[in-house]
Design a protein around this motif. Structure first.
Motif, mmCIF file in Angstrom:
data_model
loop_
_atom_site.group_PDB
_atom_site.id
_atom_site.type_symbol
_atom_site.label_atom_id
_atom_site.label_comp_id
_atom_site.label_asym_id
_atom_site.label_seq_id
_atom_site.Cartn_x
_atom_site.Cartn_y
_atom_site.Cartn_z
ATOM 1 N N GLN A 1 25.274 22.407 71.074
ATOM 2 C CA GLN A 1 24.755 23.242 71.943
ATOM 3 C C GLN A 1 24.002 23.469 72.550
ATOM 4 O OE1 GLN A 1 28.663 25.431 70.465
ATOM 5 N NE2 GLN A 1 29.702 23.871 71.959
ATOM 6 N N ARG B 1 21.502 22.872 76.292
ATOM 7 C CA ARG B 1 22.204 23.268 77.357
ATOM 8 C C ARG B 1 20.034 23.670 77.548
ATOM 9 N NH1 ARG B 1 19.806 28.443 76.935
ATOM 10 N NH2 ARG B 1 20.731 28.172 73.886
ATOM 11 N N ASP C 1 19.992 31.939 80.750
ATOM 12 C CA ASP C 1 20.263 31.383 81.447
ATOM 13 C C ASP C 1 18.756 32.106 81.796
ATOM 14 O OD1 ASP C 1 22.181 29.657 80.999
ATOM 15 O OD2 ASP C 1 23.627 30.907 82.573
#
Length: 93
Positions: free
Chosen positions: A79, A83, A26
């Motif tokens: 996924q 993201r 992140d």
């Protein structure tokens, strides 16, 4: 905050690696800290300026297993795309 590993295969004549993945996170700080804990060198970091959603380290199959054992989240291609799209859209806001 989290660290992610996809399951990428690279097949080519160069024979560099196959069956590994990409290590992403992140935040850049979290990515570099996790990579360092795995023993990856910072010079192996792959960055596309202006596109932090593309920042990653390439992993061999063994490093992928070690990353997962150390707490990285496994994600499939779909996924990962979702993201990275959310990350990109959030950065543009």
């Amino acid at each position: 905050m989290a660290v992610y590993v996809d399951h990428a295969f690279a097949h080519g004549e160069w024979g560099r690696w196959s069956g590994g993945g990409h290590l992403q996170a992140d935040t850049a700080d979290e990515l570099h800290a996790f990579a360092a804990a795995l023993g990856l060198q910072r010079r192996w970091f792959q960055q596309r300026p202006g596109r932090p959603d593309r920042d990653h380290y390439d992993l061999t199959a063994d490093l992928r297993r070690r990353a997962l054992a150390a707490g990285a989240i496994a994600e499939d291609r779909r996924q990962g795309v979702a993201r990275r799209r959310r990350m990109r859209d959030g950065a543009a806001a």
